[in-house]
Design a protein around this motif. Structure first.
Motif, short mmCIF file in Angstrom:
data_model
loop_
_atom_site.label_atom_id
_atom_site.label_comp_id
_atom_site.label_asym_id
_atom_site.label_seq_id
_atom_site.Cartn_x
_atom_site.Cartn_y
_atom_site.Cartn_z
N SER A 72 3.94 -11.67 2.50
CA SER A 72 5.16 -10.90 2.26
C SER A 72 5.75 -11.21 0.89
O SER A 72 6.18 -10.31 0.16
N GLY A 73 5.77 -12.51 0.54
CA GLY A 73 6.39 -12.91 -0.71
C GLY A 73 5.43 -13.01 -1.88
O GLY A 73 5.72 -12.56 -2.98
N ASN A 74 4.25 -13.61 -1.63
CA ASN A 74 3.21 -13.77 -2.66
C ASN A 74 3.73 -14.47 -3.92
O ASN A 74 3.39 -14.08 -5.04
N ASP A 75 4.54 -15.49 -3.74
CA ASP A 75 5.07 -16.23 -4.89
C ASP A 75 3.97 -17.01 -5.61
O ASP A 75 4.02 -17.18 -6.82
N LEU A 76 2.96 -17.45 -4.87
CA LEU A 76 1.85 -18.16 -5.50
C LEU A 76 1.08 -17.22 -6.43
O LEU A 76 0.77 -17.58 -7.57
N ALA A 77 0.79 -16.02 -5.96
CA ALA A 77 0.07 -15.05 -6.79
C ALA A 77 0.88 -14.70 -8.03
O ALA A 77 0.34 -14.59 -9.13
N SER A 78 2.20 -14.55 -7.87
CA SER A 78 3.05 -14.25 -9.03
C SER A 78 3.03 -15.39 -10.03
O SER A 78 2.94 -15.18 -11.24
N GLY A 79 3.09 -16.62 -9.52
CA GLY A 79 3.11 -17.78 -10.40
C GLY A 79 1.81 -17.98 -11.15
O GLY A 79 1.81 -18.48 -12.28
N LEU A 80 0.70 -17.59 -10.53
CA LEU A 80 -0.60 -17.76 -11.17
C LEU A 80 -1.06 -16.51 -11.91
O LEU A 80 -2.11 -16.50 -12.54
N GLY A 81 -0.29 -15.44 -11.82
CA GLY A 81 -0.66 -14.20 -12.50
C GLY A 81 -1.82 -13.48 -11.84
O GLY A 81 -2.56 -12.76 -12.50
N LEU A 82 -2.00 -13.68 -10.52
CA LEU A 82 -3.09 -13.02 -9.80
C LEU A 82 -2.69 -11.59 -9.43
O LEU A 82 -1.53 -11.33 -9.12
N PRO A 83 -3.65 -10.67 -9.42
CA PRO A 83 -3.34 -9.30 -8.98
C PRO A 83 -2.90 -9.29 -7.52
O PRO A 83 -3.39 -10.07 -6.70
N ALA A 84 -1.99 -8.40 -7.19
CA ALA A 84 -1.52 -8.30 -5.81
C ALA A 84 -2.57 -7.66 -4.91
O ALA A 84 -2.56 -7.88 -3.69
N ASP A 85 -3.47 -6.88 -5.49
CA ASP A 85 -4.52 -6.22 -4.71
C ASP A 85 -5.66 -7.21 -4.43
O ASP A 85 -6.25 -7.76 -5.36
N PRO A 86 -5.98 -7.46 -3.15
CA PRO A 86 -7.01 -8.46 -2.82
C PRO A 86 -8.38 -8.16 -3.43
O PRO A 86 -9.10 -9.07 -3.83
N LYS A 87 -8.77 -6.88 -3.51
CA LYS A 87 -10.08 -6.53 -4.10
C LYS A 87 -10.12 -6.92 -5.57
O LYS A 87 -11.10 -7.50 -6.05
N GLU A 88 -9.06 -6.59 -6.28
CA GLU A 88 -9.00 -6.93 -7.70
C GLU A 88 -8.96 -8.44 -7.89
O GLU A 88 -9.60 -8.99 -8.79
N ALA A 89 -8.19 -9.11 -7.01
CA ALA A 89 -8.11 -10.58 -7.09
C ALA A 89 -9.46 -11.22 -6.83
O ALA A 89 -9.84 -12.20 -7.48
N LEU A 90 -10.23 -10.65 -5.88
CA LEU A 90 -11.55 -11.19 -5.57
C LEU A 90 -12.47 -11.11 -6.79
O LEU A 90 -13.16 -12.08 -7.13
#
Length: 306
Positions: free
Chosen positions: A91-109
């Motif tokens: 819901s929050g995805n603060d870790l992804a925001s802090g690391l600059g990871l894409p919110a989309d899991p496919k793109e992140a993979l």
């Protein structure tokens, strides 16, 4: 060998569906992997412990929210021997925001499969003879109360269905603010510097900038700099705090009186009253006193940009 730890219940049941979409991509790449589905709370901790207990090098990739990552983090036996990747689905995805990871899991993979590993700091909270790790933040007071309430709030499921999960934290914060009774707290930094505050709303140790679904509480927090950033909010009328909350999304709140930001290796938060505690948004029993510090070992994290 890649070990995927999947929370099928993430984002109101979207975790299992997302894994079904990702699996063909892995098969196309002919990568060796195993998938482990979590079945209950803290199961991810048990899975991570079983995988890493042999002391060998392992790569874990988490599909879930910040809470699932926190569970995995607390099961890893040898931080410096473990590579960790994250496919955000919370819901929050603060870790992804802090690391600059894409919110989309496919793109992140796609990114983390080719990303270099970088050693990152891992925080640890200690209380009543117990300890728990965190990678994003740990807090005492209002921010933890919000995290506790979000876990049981009906708003979370509704906002998740609308793909507006981050708003859950803001909505719950507004609800709780009117009933909050700020109290006295002492913050001890590195065992030397003491800060005594009155009418404290909350204090938190930040390893990354974001908390609570996108609030940039400590804009300069960096998980690779060997320090923790501390924020404390105290002495403000509730109406002023209410007006300041939106500025925290942009990190502009730090310029106002009543917002204390500090840097340290370790800190103790000592409250006059028992207050809610959280690690990466995961509730901990109410405490009067907690200590935060950094683990001696660094974790090997797979990401590209912060």
């Amino acid at each position: 060998m890649y070990h995927f730890i999947v929370n099928p219940a993430a984002r109101s049941g979207l975790g299992k569906e997302t894994w079904r979409e990702l699996r063909p991509l892995l098969d196309q790449k002919e990568l060796p992997y195993q998938v482990h589905f979590t079945r209950y709370q803290t199961h991810a901790t048990k899975i991570a412990k079983e995988i890493t207990s042999d002391g060998a090098r392992h790569t874990l990739i988490v599909l879930g929210g910040d809470g699932t990552v926190n569970e995995v983090l607390n099961g890893i036996c040898h931080l410096s021997q473990t590579e960790l990747g994250y496919l955000p689905l919370g819901s929050g995805n603060d870790l992804a925001s802090g690391l600059g990871l894409p919110a989309d899991p496919k793109e992140a993979l796609e990114k983390i499969l080719t990303a270099p590993v970088r050693p990152v700091d891992i925080g640890c909270i200690r209380y009543n003879g117990q300890s728990r790790r965190f990678i994003v933040s740990a807090g005492l007071g209002f921010d933890a109360a919000v995290c506790h309430q979000v876990m049981v709030s009906k708003l979370k499921a509704i906002f998740n269905l609308l793909h507006l999960g981050k708003l859950t934290y803001a909505g719950v914060a507004l609800q709780l603010l009117f009933f909050l009774r700020p109290g006295k707290m002492t913050i001890l930094l590195d065992g030397r510097k003491k800060l005594a505050l009155s009418k404290v709303y909350f204090a938190a140790a930040m390893n990354l900038p974001f908390e609570g679904g996108g609030f940039r509480f400590c804009p300069k927090a960096d998980c690779e700099d060997g320090t923790l950033n501390i924020i404390a909010v105290a002495g403000l009328p509730k109406l002023v705090l209410l007006l300041l909350l939106p500025t925290a999304f942009f990190g502009l709140h730090t310029h106002f009186p009543g917002i204390y930001t500090l840097t340290c290796k370790s800190a103790e938060f000592i409250s006059q009253e028992e207050l809610p505690v959280h690690t990466d948004g995961e509730p901990v029993l109410r405490q009067k006193r907690i200590k935060v510090c950094l683990e001696k070992e660094k974790l090997l994290m797979k990401f590209i940009n912060k």
